[in-house]
Write a protein that holds these residues in place. Structure first.
Motif, mmCIF file in Angstrom:
data_model
loop_
_atom_site.group_PDB
_atom_site.id
_atom_site.type_symbol
_atom_site.label_atom_id
_atom_site.label_comp_id
_atom_site.label_asym_id
_atom_site.label_seq_id
_atom_site.Cartn_x
_atom_site.Cartn_y
_atom_site.Cartn_z
ATOM 1 N N ILE A 248 1.576 4.672 -7.132
ATOM 2 C CA ILE A 248 1.028 3.993 -5.957
ATOM 3 C C ILE A 248 1.101 2.483 -6.172
ATOM 4 C CG2 ILE A 248 -0.953 3.778 -4.428
ATOM 5 C CD1 ILE A 248 0.287 6.581 -4.494
ATOM 6 N N ALA A 249 1.732 1.782 -5.208
ATOM 7 C CA ALA A 249 1.907 0.336 -5.339
ATOM 8 C C ALA A 249 1.661 -0.331 -3.996
ATOM 9 C CB ALA A 249 3.315 0.010 -5.835
ATOM 10 N N ASN A 250 0.868 -1.384 -4.004
ATOM 11 C CA ASN A 250 0.515 -2.123 -2.794
ATOM 12 C C ASN A 250 1.696 -2.979 -2.336
ATOM 13 O OD1 ASN A 250 -0.559 -3.893 -0.867
ATOM 14 N ND2 ASN A 250 -2.528 -4.040 -1.895
ATOM 15 N N PRO A 251 2.231 -2.731 -1.142
ATOM 16 C CA PRO A 251 3.407 -3.497 -0.689
ATOM 17 C C PRO A 251 3.125 -4.981 -0.484
ATOM 18 C CG PRO A 251 2.521 -2.177 1.113
ATOM 19 C CD PRO A 251 1.792 -1.756 -0.122
ATOM 20 N N TYR A 252 1.842 -5.354 -0.356
ATOM 21 C CA TYR A 252 1.493 -6.766 -0.205
ATOM 22 C C TYR A 252 1.498 -7.502 -1.543
ATOM 23 C CZ TYR A 252 0.021 -5.592 4.557
ATOM 24 O OH TYR A 252 -0.003 -5.173 5.874
#
Length: 454
Positions: free
Chosen positions: A401-405
């Motif tokens: 899981i990785a935050n696109p921001y």
């Protein structure tokens, strides 16, 4: 057995739907075949004046479509649905363009569709309405005397109250939703946002089991995460990997690892953020240069909308900038394609990809994430890098899981994915496949209809 009636903005006619919409259309058509059902909606064609429905019978299923006038299409579809509701539901308030004229067209078209559908209904029918274009449909069907059970499923996110309340007439939409017998959402976050709006702005009451009392109506609500047919996709991928198209892509890599992204060309998909994160990855991990390639397939959509044309231009410029900075004489870091591929070709591409980048800024579910997992080789599966803002993240927590921001976070996830040992990749894949099989497209359909019929 009650007959099933499906209502959607567009009808997938025999011979054209499966290619365009994949497993969703297949699942709905299967349900219609079982119950001898009816699929109703607009044809996508324009007419000078409103006309009677076009009816087609095929394999025990009735398809009924209505042509819209240019004014109705522009106000209902291009206007309120896609210039106001779509950006609002995806938290892009800066792109919301609401006009009273469009809202009036939205209500007018829903009323006309209901007027056309009502004579086609039978007393024991069960009606299943799909997506944000048709929120007022149950209200309009009740107006013309329909007493059938009517359910609604929202494929997009449902926004928090603070976002929803920026839309003029949002109370009317809440009231329309409460005219259904069952309202279904992709995630618990969407359901909670709906409950919050009903309680705080409509004075409604919500019970622990999802039952709602609001606007003098009793209804049920719930979470029904849409799925895929994992075994069918796995079989398709195993065949597709031997196809000429997939072998051609494999050969072009020359032993390099493939990172893949497959999306509609839409601002909700976070493609600009993804390209910038990939550039950050190449900058932070120079050892990976000449060893990977990002293949981004972005199928053009709504090309008549200025925001989409501008997005396509920006993405082309970004891809060119990344290539200009990092490409070598015999290596291009990014391959950006504005074209569509068949479901089978995509399954083959997924199968040979080491990593899938699925990083939307906001998405109801995102079936690409599930299709990628299903397409993997059990012996040597790839890794899914997934945005927490995709509905799929609620189920596929074995993904990275990785935050696109946060471009550095996506870059770190890419590096971890490319270096992940085989055994860990297998364990993560097996955990996600168990979920895909439990929450398949068939299970989604059957669970919704079971509650609606209950």
């Amino acid at each position: 057995m009650s007959r099933l009636v499906i209502v959607s903005n567009r009808v997938a006619l025999p011979g054209e739907g499966a290619q365009r919409s994949g497993g969703l259309v297949t699942a709905l058509v299967d349900a219609l075949h079982q119950a001898g059902g009816l699929w109703f909606g607009s044809s996508g064609k324009l007419a000078e004046t409103p006309s009677a429905p076009n009816v087609l019978e095929a394999d025990g299923v009735t398809y009924a479509t209505v042509d819209l006038t240019r004014a109705d299409h522009d106000g209902y579809y291009s206007g309120l649905s896609n210039a106001a509701l779509w950006p609002l539901f995806h938290y892009r308030l800066d792109l919301v363009n609401f006009t009273r004229r469009d809202f009036a067209a939205y209500l007018r078209v829903n009323a006309r569709l209901a007027d056309t559908l009502a004579p086609l209904l039978k007393p024991n029918d069960v009606v299943w309405v799909h997506d944000y274009h048709l929120i007022p449909m149950a209200d309009e069907l009740r107006r013309v005397g329909a007493r059938q059970r009517i359910g609604f499923f929202l494929h997009t996110p449902f926004p928090s109250l603070g976002v929803l309340a920026t839309l003029p007439h949002y109370i009317e939409l809440l009231k329309s939703l409460c005219a259904y017998d069952l309202v279904g959402f992709q995630t618990i976050e969407d359901l909670t946002a709906f409950h919050d709006a009903v309680v705080r702005r409509a004075g409604g009451k919500v019970s622990a089991d999802g039952s709602i009392r609001a606007f003098d109506r009793d209804l049920r609500s719930g979470v029904f995460p849409i799925g895929v047919d994992p075994d069918a996709i796995a079989n398709m991928a195993a065949r597709a990997v031997k196809s000429r198209t997939t072998r051609r892509l494999q050969g072009s890599l020359r032993g390099r690892q493939l990172i893949i992204g497959v999306d509609r060309l839409d601002y909700s998909k976070g493609l600009e953020h993804r390209f910038k994160a990939f550039a950050s990855f190449l900058e932070s991990y120079p050892v990976q240069r000449d060893h990977v390639r990002l293949l981004q397939i972005a199928t053009a959509t709504r090309s008549d909308v200025p925001e989409y044309r501008a997005l396509r231009q920006r993405l082309g410029a970004l891809a060119g900038d990344i290539a200009g900075r990092y490409a070598q004489l015999d290596w291009a870091p990014i391959q950006y394609l504005n074209r569509s591929f068949s479901q089978q070709s995509l399954a083959g591409f997924f199968r040979i990809s080491r990593v899938a980048l699925v990083t939307p800024l906001r998405d109801g579910m995102n079936l690409v994430a599930k299709e990628y997992v299903a397409a993997q080789s059990p012996e040597d599966p790839g890794v899914l890098v997934l945005s927490p803002f995709a509905g799929a993240a609620y189920e596929l927590d074995a993904a990275l899981i990785a935050n696109p921001y946060d471009p550095d976070a996506v870059a770190e996830a890419l590096q971890k994915a490319l270096l992940m040992p085989t055994e860990e990749r297998r364990q993560r894949w097996q955990a996600m496949m168990q979920i895909l099989r439990r929450h398949s497209i068939t299970a989604w359909r059957e669970s919704f209809l079971r509650v609606l019929n209950g």
